[in-house]
Design a protein around this motif. Structure first.
Motif, PDB file in Angstrom:
ATOM      1  N   ASN A  67       4.387   5.354  -5.634  1.00 34.60           N
ATOM      2  CA  ASN A  67       4.284   5.180  -7.080  1.00 34.60           C
ATOM      3  C   ASN A  67       3.532   6.351  -7.737  1.00 34.60           C
ATOM      4  OD1 ASN A  67       3.206   2.308  -9.123  1.00 34.60           O
ATOM      5  ND2 ASN A  67       4.777   3.820  -9.477  1.00 34.60           N
ATOM      6  N   VAL A  68       2.577   6.924  -7.012  1.00 32.71           N
ATOM      7  CA  VAL A  68       1.810   8.054  -7.560  1.00 32.71           C
ATOM      8  C   VAL A  68       2.749   9.242  -7.787  1.00 32.71           C
ATOM      9  CG1 VAL A  68      -0.023   9.711  -7.074  1.00 32.71           C
ATOM     10  CG2 VAL A  68      -0.328   7.292  -6.459  1.00 32.71           C
ATOM     11  N   PRO A 117      -4.156  -3.313  -2.572  1.00 31.07           N
ATOM     12  CA  PRO A 117      -2.694  -3.222  -2.593  1.00 31.07           C
ATOM     13  C   PRO A 117      -2.096  -3.717  -3.918  1.00 31.07           C
ATOM     14  CG  PRO A 117      -3.454  -4.374  -0.614  1.00 31.07           C
ATOM     15  CD  PRO A 117      -4.645  -4.191  -1.504  1.00 31.07           C
ATOM     16  N   ASP A 118      -0.993  -3.118  -4.311  1.00 26.75           N
ATOM     17  CA  ASP A 118      -0.268  -3.440  -5.548  1.00 26.75           C
ATOM     18  C   ASP A 118      -1.064  -3.055  -6.796  1.00 26.75           C
ATOM     19  OD1 ASP A 118       2.066  -4.072  -6.777  1.00 26.75           O
ATOM     20  OD2 ASP A 118       2.084  -6.202  -6.267  1.00 26.75           O
ATOM     21  N   THR A 119      -1.676  -1.878  -6.732  1.00 29.34           N
ATOM     22  CA  THR A 119      -2.294  -1.287  -7.926  1.00 29.34           C
ATOM     23  C   THR A 119      -1.288  -0.278  -8.466  1.00 29.34           C
ATOM     24  OG1 THR A 119      -4.478  -1.549  -6.926  1.00 29.34           O
ATOM     25  CG2 THR A 119      -4.310  -0.048  -8.792  1.00 29.34           C
ATOM     26  N   VAL A 175       0.793   2.388 -10.891  1.00 25.34           N
ATOM     27  CA  VAL A 175       0.568   3.504 -11.807  1.00 25.34           C
ATOM     28  C   VAL A 175       0.954   3.068 -13.220  1.00 25.34           C
ATOM     29  CG1 VAL A 175       1.424   5.819 -12.397  1.00 25.34           C
ATOM     30  CG2 VAL A 175       0.824   5.248 -10.032  1.00 25.34           C
ATOM     31  N   LEU A 234       0.838  -1.207   0.000  1.00 22.58           N
ATOM     32  CA  LEU A 234       0.000   0.000   0.000  1.00 22.58           C
ATOM     33  C   LEU A 234       0.873   1.257   0.000  1.00 22.58           C
ATOM     34  CD1 LEU A 234      -2.905  -0.933   2.456  1.00 22.58           C
ATOM     35  CD2 LEU A 234      -3.147  -0.329   0.034  1.00 22.58           C
ATOM     36  N   ARG A 291      -3.351   6.706 -12.819  1.00 26.55           N
ATOM     37  CA  ARG A 291      -2.272   7.576 -12.337  1.00 26.55           C
ATOM     38  C   ARG A 291      -2.216   7.667 -10.821  1.00 26.55           C
ATOM     39  NH1 ARG A 291       0.870   6.952 -15.988  1.00 26.55           N
ATOM     40  NH2 ARG A 291       2.194   8.524 -15.009  1.00 26.55           N
ATOM     41  N   GLY A 292      -3.203   7.126 -10.126  1.00 23.77           N
ATOM     42  CA  GLY A 292      -3.256   7.212  -8.668  1.00 23.77           C
ATOM     43  C   GLY A 292      -4.711   7.276  -8.262  1.00 23.77           C
ATOM     44  N   ASP A 335       2.296   1.777  -3.369  1.00 21.84           N
ATOM     45  CA  ASP A 335       1.291   2.331  -4.286  1.00 21.84           C
ATOM     46  C   ASP A 335       1.264   3.860  -4.191  1.00 21.84           C
ATOM     47  OD1 ASP A 335       0.610  -0.225  -5.000  1.00 21.84           O
ATOM     48  OD2 ASP A 335      -1.309  -0.269  -3.927  1.00 21.84           O
ATOM     49  N   ARG A 336       1.356   4.385  -2.972  1.00 17.87           N
ATOM     50  CA  ARG A 336       1.291   5.838  -2.792  1.00 17.87           C
ATOM     51  C   ARG A 336       2.564   6.501  -3.324  1.00 17.87           C
ATOM     52  NH1 ARG A 336      -2.729   3.902  -2.626  1.00 17.87           N
ATOM     53  NH2 ARG A 336      -4.394   3.968  -1.076  1.00 17.87           N
TER      54      ARG A 336
END
Ligand SMILES: NC(=O)c1ccc[n+]([C@@H]2O[C@H](COP(=O)([O-])OP(=O)(O)OC[C@H]3O[C@@H](n4cnc5c(N)ncnc54)[C@H](O)[C@@H]3O)[C@@H](O)[C@H]2O)c1
Ligand SMILES: [Zn+2]
Ligand SMILES: [Zn+2]
Lengths: 166, 382
Positions: free
Chosen positions: A103-104, B50-52, B54, A97, B7-8, A100-101
């Protein structure tokens, strides 16, 4: 309770009723294959040419896999670390998680490095608000303007104080 | 090709990406003609799964034309128009053999708890999905199904997920003739579940939601009762009262981790991510079902933990049945129901967008603007 039987007129009523249908899905079609464990005849294996993170709860990659967005950058480092832990562990999911953040932010940097300024308003679909939800859009804009205003005031006060004491 | 690009949280756009290619002899490449946005996509869009990553393309409900096939594809040929079940399934593993096509063990390397799903994060296999002009479809002889002659393409499209999921929700409820069935959620899935409950012989179907326009729709579409939990002080108490203080025979959770209705669940499940989504609807389902009753879960939650009254599950002797829908398993029967006019899925489609307007489409479906029930992306015919 209503006791009319009008519902029996509904098209298809009761057509799939099967009081004998036990055990129900998902245990219905038990074949016994489970006792052969993972010894089925495997499909041909996809050739791996990008980095795939593998759950440590399985011995090898699945026969096919997706190749979208391989891990990169700091988020990639965190994801690789997360995959050292099983799906049973917070050590697996919480870092994912977090990744993921991060990554943004990486996505925004990537955009800028390619000369693209991400149009965050467009990406958030605010055009739809403009059409169907003007009230909410106005509220969002006002709240953001107010927050910005407060920040500007605080910053300028800080500066003044600095100059006063400094 | 043009494709949806994540993109988020709350940020998506359509942008150019390389065309997909055959990576395995059992692959096909499909030129997408229509593709839906699903309530499941909203969990990704809201950042709950989780693990999405970009740059990913979502989309697991799509149909289109076969434009290329791998050397080991025999049932499909170039030019076929197919609907593609959302599950990626090999057809050979022990789970596929039991028709558990949502639980295939040869389609997801990154998690063992879920099979591969198109465009559904790396936790479901890391596949780019069908909200794009083209998509790679593995195991092309297993899932993709040629659209029967005479079937409306919109009906075919909804057979990729929503119809089988609603049907399986009712099926897993083990509904017996005469049963009272409560469906939580009046989204596309809940609407289909309510409609299908009658096919199993329900005598009373009650839907719970808080969006008046959806309640209104489901009341007419599925001939059921529908109540707004926003105006019920306590939905569980209401359901107990209306079932002669007994509880429903079957409760269906067609809401999942984006549930509203309980501030604590919303805070811990959707804002702080201390739970794998908010479990409000599931909580209500467990507490409103009768003793010895069945709770059927198709609402999607993340892979960590949720706060549910498990003690009541024990004390009431509740059976819980749940799964991702096994689309391929149900297709023959559901095609039959549609062709015979017993089900009319296309009626739930409220909005159509070109792929270029993907951001508006997501926002509109997520914020439930303009009475949106089911949005469909229609690809340009170039
Ligand atoms: N298991 C599967 O195979 C499968 C397949 C498709 C979708 N799903 C899941 O089914 C769920 C519903 O999908 P959808 O497309 O209908 O989504 P949707 O977002 O359109 O609908 C969800 C509905 O639930 C309502 N709701 C919110 N909180 C509620 C509560 N506490 N009680 C009752 N209703 C409440 C919302 O107002 C909304 O109308 C999602 O979780 C989705 O991921 C599962
Ligand atoms: Zn779906
Ligand atoms: Zn399989």
């Amino acid at each position: 309770m209503e006791d009319n039987k009008d519902y029996q007129q509904i098209s298809g009523w009761g057509i799939d009723a099967d009081p004998e249908d036990e055990p129900n899905y998902p245990i219905k079609k038990y074949t016994g294959d489970d006792h052969n464990r993972s010894n089925w005849e495997r499909p041909q294996l996809q050739v791996q040419d990008v980095e795939i993170l593998k759950s440590n709860e399985r011995p090898s990659l699945s026969a096919v896999f997706g190749t979208a967005s391989p891990p990169t950058g700091l988020s990639g480092v965190i994801r690789r670390h997360a995959f050292k832990y099983s799906e049973n562990s917070y050590g697996h999911w919480l870092p994912l998680l977090l990744a993921d953040r991060i990554n943004v932010v990486e996505g925004i940097i990537e955009d800028l490095s390619e000369g693209v300024i991400p149009n965050i308003f467009a990406e958030r679909g605010w055009k739809a608000d403009f059409k169907y939800n003007k009230g909410a859009l106005a509220k969002k804009v006002l709240i953001r303007a107010a927050v910005l205003g407060v920040i500007v005031i605080c910053l300028s006060k800080k500066k003044k104080r600095k100059s006063f004491f400094g | 090709m043009l494709a949806m690009n994540y993109r988020g949280p709350f940020r998506v756009r359509a942008s150019e990406k390389p065309d997909p290619v055959i990576l395995h002899p059992e692959d096909a490449i499909i030129k997408v003609t229509r593709s839906c946005i699903c309530g499941s996509d909203l969990h990704l869009y809201h950042g709950l799964v989780p693990d999405t990553r970009v740059g990913m393309t979502f989309g697991h409900e799509f149909m289109g034309t076969v434009v290329d096939i791998g050397s080991d594809v025999h049932k499909l040929k170039v030019g076929d128009t197919v609907l593609v079940p959302f599950n990626i399934a090999c057809g050979k593993c022990a789970f596929c053999k039991q028709e558990l096509y949502g639980n295939c063990h040869e389609s997801n390397s990154q998690a063992t708890a879920v099979g591969g799903i198109f465009g559904y994060s790396h936790t479901a296999g890391g596949y780019d999905g069908g909200q794009a002009e083209y998509v790679r479809v593995p195991y092309a002889d297993v899932g993709p199904t040629v659209i029967p002659e005479g079937m409306d393409p919109d009906d075919a499209l909804l057979l990729t997920d929503v119809v089988p999921t609603g049907y399986q929700a009712a099926e897993m409820g083990g509904i017996k003739p005469g049963d009272t069935v409560v469906v939580f959620g009046a989204g596309p899935v809940g609407i289909m579940a309510a409609k299908c409950a009658w096919l199993f012989g329900a005598a009373r179907v009650i839907v719970i939601d808080h969006l008046e326009y959806r309640l209104e729709f489901v009341r007419n579409y599925a001939n059921c009762e529908a109540y707004n939990f926003g105006s019920l002080e306590d939905p569980v108490l209401f359901l107990k009262k209306t079932t002669d203080w007994f509880g429903a025979d079957v409760c269906i959770d067609a809401v999942g981790g984006d549930a509203a209705g309980n501030a604590m669940q919303t805070l811990t499940g959707r804002k702080l991510l201390l739970q794998a989504g908010s479990a409000t609807a599931l909580h209500w389902a467990i507490n409103s079902v009768k003793k010895g009753g069945i709770v059927s879960i198709v609402g999607v939650y993340g892979p960590t933990d949720n706060l549910i009254p498990i003690g009541n599950v024990v004390n009431k002797g509740i059976t819980i049945r749940a799964n991702q829908a096994s689309v391929k398993r149900l297709l023959p029967r559901l095609i039959d129901h549609i062709m015979a006019g017993r089900l009319d899925p296309k009626a739930i489609i409220t909005h159509r967008f070109p792929l270029e307007e993907i951001a508006e489409a997501y926002h509109m479906f997520s914020a439930k603007l303009d009475n949106c029930i089911k949005p469909v992306l229609v690809m340009s015919a170039k």
